[in-house]
Scaffold this motif. Structure first.
Motif, mmCIF file in Angstrom:
data_model
loop_
_atom_site.group_PDB
_atom_site.id
_atom_site.type_symbol
_atom_site.label_atom_id
_atom_site.label_comp_id
_atom_site.label_asym_id
_atom_site.label_seq_id
_atom_site.Cartn_x
_atom_site.Cartn_y
_atom_site.Cartn_z
ATOM 1 N N UNK A 266 19.175 -9.575 54.633
ATOM 2 C CA UNK A 266 20.540 -9.480 55.138
ATOM 3 C C UNK A 266 20.696 -10.412 56.336
ATOM 4 N N UNK A 267 21.846 -11.054 56.430
ATOM 5 C CA UNK A 267 22.124 -11.889 57.586
ATOM 6 C C UNK A 267 22.068 -11.045 58.858
ATOM 7 N N UNK A 268 21.637 -11.648 59.962
ATOM 8 C CA UNK A 268 21.445 -10.896 61.207
ATOM 9 C C UNK A 268 22.744 -10.291 61.727
ATOM 10 N N UNK A 269 23.885 -10.841 61.304
ATOM 11 C CA UNK A 269 25.163 -10.288 61.759
ATOM 12 C C UNK A 269 25.499 -8.968 61.065
ATOM 13 N N UNK A 270 24.795 -8.663 59.979
ATOM 14 C CA UNK A 270 25.000 -7.394 59.277
ATOM 15 C C UNK A 270 24.033 -6.370 59.868
ATOM 16 N N UNK A 271 24.540 -5.529 60.734
ATOM 17 C CA UNK A 271 23.680 -4.602 61.468
ATOM 18 C C UNK A 271 23.633 -3.235 60.798
ATOM 19 N N UNK A 272 22.420 -2.657 60.783
ATOM 20 C CA UNK A 272 22.198 -1.354 60.163
ATOM 21 C C UNK A 272 21.691 -0.360 61.202
ATOM 22 N N UNK A 273 21.850 0.921 60.874
ATOM 23 C CA UNK A 273 21.289 1.991 61.694
ATOM 24 C C UNK A 273 19.912 2.370 61.157
ATOM 25 N N UNK A 274 19.167 3.085 61.960
ATOM 26 C CA UNK A 274 17.839 3.536 61.537
ATOM 27 C C UNK A 274 17.941 4.377 60.268
ATOM 28 N N UNK A 275 19.001 5.176 60.156
ATOM 29 C CA UNK A 275 19.174 6.034 58.976
ATOM 30 C C UNK A 275 19.290 5.227 57.679
ATOM 31 N N UNK A 276 19.760 3.988 57.785
ATOM 32 C CA UNK A 276 19.934 3.160 56.584
ATOM 33 C C UNK A 276 18.602 2.720 55.980
ATOM 34 N N UNK A 290 18.657 -4.179 63.032
ATOM 35 C CA UNK A 290 18.785 -2.748 63.327
ATOM 36 C C UNK A 290 19.325 -2.567 64.742
ATOM 37 N N UNK A 291 20.231 -1.616 64.887
ATOM 38 C CA UNK A 291 20.730 -1.281 66.219
ATOM 39 C C UNK A 291 20.361 0.160 66.546
ATOM 40 N N UNK A 292 20.165 0.402 67.819
ATOM 41 C CA UNK A 292 19.781 1.744 68.257
ATOM 42 C C UNK A 292 20.377 2.029 69.624
ATOM 43 N N UNK A 293 20.779 3.273 69.824
ATOM 44 C CA UNK A 293 21.285 3.688 71.131
ATOM 45 C C UNK A 293 20.201 4.384 71.949
ATOM 46 N N UNK A 294 19.080 4.708 71.299
ATOM 47 C CA UNK A 294 17.987 5.381 72.001
ATOM 48 C C UNK A 294 16.664 4.838 71.472
ATOM 49 N N UNK A 295 16.150 3.817 72.131
ATOM 50 C CA UNK A 295 14.941 3.144 71.655
ATOM 51 C C UNK A 295 13.747 4.087 71.603
ATOM 52 N N UNK A 296 13.554 4.904 72.635
ATOM 53 C CA UNK A 296 12.384 5.781 72.672
ATOM 54 C C UNK A 296 12.396 6.798 71.533
ATOM 55 N N UNK A 297 13.565 7.178 71.102
ATOM 56 C CA UNK A 297 13.655 8.132 69.994
ATOM 57 C C UNK A 297 13.602 7.424 68.645
ATOM 58 N N UNK A 298 14.267 6.269 68.539
ATOM 59 C CA UNK A 298 14.429 5.623 67.234
ATOM 60 C C UNK A 298 13.232 4.788 66.795
ATOM 61 N N UNK A 299 12.520 4.166 67.718
ATOM 62 C CA UNK A 299 11.393 3.318 67.315
ATOM 63 C C UNK A 299 10.310 4.120 66.590
ATOM 64 N N UNK A 300 9.890 5.292 67.091
ATOM 65 C CA UNK A 300 8.932 6.085 66.306
ATOM 66 C C UNK A 300 9.490 6.484 64.935
ATOM 67 N N UNK A 301 10.793 6.712 64.858
ATOM 68 C CA UNK A 301 11.406 7.044 63.567
ATOM 69 C C UNK A 301 11.322 5.850 62.619
ATOM 70 N N UNK A 302 11.575 4.657 63.147
ATOM 71 C CA UNK A 302 11.459 3.445 62.327
ATOM 72 C C UNK A 302 10.042 3.333 61.766
#
Length: 383
Positions: A266-276, A290-302
């Motif tokens: 996907x082109x970098x302009x098409x941003x996804x959430x961790x859930x995707x 990928x975009x995240x509002x909480x890196x400490x929570x989302x990176x382990x989830x990724x």
């Protein structure tokens, strides 16, 4: 007294004299034949017979009583040895062989014995023109007031049509697609306006191994994907003019083309959430933002989500953390890695390995700075 047409037809000596006269005028054969027909009648002699006598006289053989029946029967292309016909057809490119198919049944059979294989087909559509290339053969259709004009390779003369320029282009592409055993490795479709692109109206999908799709919006991207056979398509690259339609990305995930692909970018302009990320579990490789509002929570989830992808070989993430400055520091800290202090952080690549629970495999993360608000994360599964 005016001569009857029957008398003229039966008087071969007279007809040959007329042809000899035309030869002596030293005019082109087409002009001579027209003048001959105007003189003796339009249906007295067909062009091949006129041509025989014209060139016979032209080369100095001026016996008006010569009997053609003494000549051996003239050869035609169908008298060519089949082996030679195959050799000639084999030296033609797929487009040239396409034209052979419409000569006669025997030559069509020879042409069809060579599967038409293209390395790439590129299609570009805007609001008033359509361009397509079959390997290095370029075609163009331009919108006109009453239809369109089509240009083919090695020709400056336009073919006029009263059809819509897209319809005309699709019609031409369909001729190639209908060839037996048609194959293409890569198809590129770029649509630059927000109207229906009609590529999905082709009679059969492209059996392409890879595809690049550029569309005005998600709907157009899905339309173009529909022109690809999901049973053959392995790699997909997607880009949109207006990518800020995250809520519509689910349309892409629902296509059979995406579900059966092995590699997606996907082109970098098409941003996804961790859930995707859960939609990527069947892929061997992928690239996305990928975009995240909480890196400490989302990176382990990724990390935990990707570690469950059994088919995965590698992936590349452009990670954007909300108000993380720099994001590489927050990402590395979230997976327990130390980060250099100061400006050196922009020059280093941080490596992290994660042992997948219950497996001998592990994920290797390589993280590096990519701009002020982004870091690039390359993940490889080590088996």
């Amino acid at each position: 007294m005016e001569l009857s047409s029957e008398f003229i037809k039966e008087n071969q000596h007279f007809l040959r004299s007329c042809i000899l006269y035309e030869v002596l005028q030293k005019k082109p054969i087409s002009h001579s034949y027209q003048n001959f027909c105007n003189t003796v009648g339009q249906d007295i002699m067909n062009y091949p017979d006129f041509e025989f006598w014209y060139y016979r006289f032209y080369h100095g053989n001026r016996d008006l009583h010569y009997e053609r029946s003494a000549d051996p029967e003239p050869k035609t292309i169908m008298d060519m040895p089949v082996k030679l016909m195959h050799k000639i057809a084999g030296n033609l490119d797929p487009i040239e062989r396409t034209r052979l198919r419409y000569m006669n049944h025997a030559i069509k059979t020879v042409a069809d014995s060579f599967p038409p294989v293209f390395e790439k087909i590129e299609i570009s559509i805007s609001d008033d023109d359509m361009h397509w290339a079959l390997d290095n053969k370029q075609y163009m259709c331009f919108k006109t007031g009453n239809g369109c004009e089509m240009y083919k390779p090695n020709s400056s003369k336009a073919e006029e049509s009263d059809k819509c320029f897209i319809e005309k282009g699709i019609e031409h592409l369909a001729l190639v697609q209908k060839m037996p055993n048609f194959q293409v490795n890569h198809v590129s479709v770029e649509v630059y306006d927000d109207t229906r692109n009609h590529v999905d109206l082709l009679p059969v999908p492209f059996n392409a191994k890879s595809a690049y799709i550029y569309g005005h919006n998600t709907h157009q991207v899905v339309q173009s994907l529909a022109a690809m056979n999901p049973g053959h398509l392995e790699s997909i690259s997607l880009k949109m003019m207006y990518p800020r339609e995250r809520e519509t990305y689910g349309m892409i995930f629902e296509t059979d083309q995406f579900k059966q692909a092995k590699n997606v970018e996907f082109d970098v302009a098409m941003e996804f959430n961790v859930e995707d990320l859960v939609h990527f579990s069947h892929l061997r490789s992928f690239k996305c933002a990928l975009t995240s509002e909480d890196t400490f929570e989302d990176v382990p989830r990724i990390r935990d989500i990707i570690s469950t992808f059994e088919e995965l070989e590698s992936c590349e993430l452009d990670y954007h953390g909300f108000l993380d400055d720099p994001p590489i520091r927050r990402f590395a800290e979230a997976i327990g890695e130390d980060v250099p202090i100061g400006p050196l952080v922009e020059q280093v690549t941080i490596t992290h390995r994660y042992q997948i629970p219950g497996s001998d495999d592990c994920l290797e993360f390589k993280i590096k700075e990519r701009g002020e608000y982004c870091c690039q994360v390359n993940i490889v599964k080590l088996r």
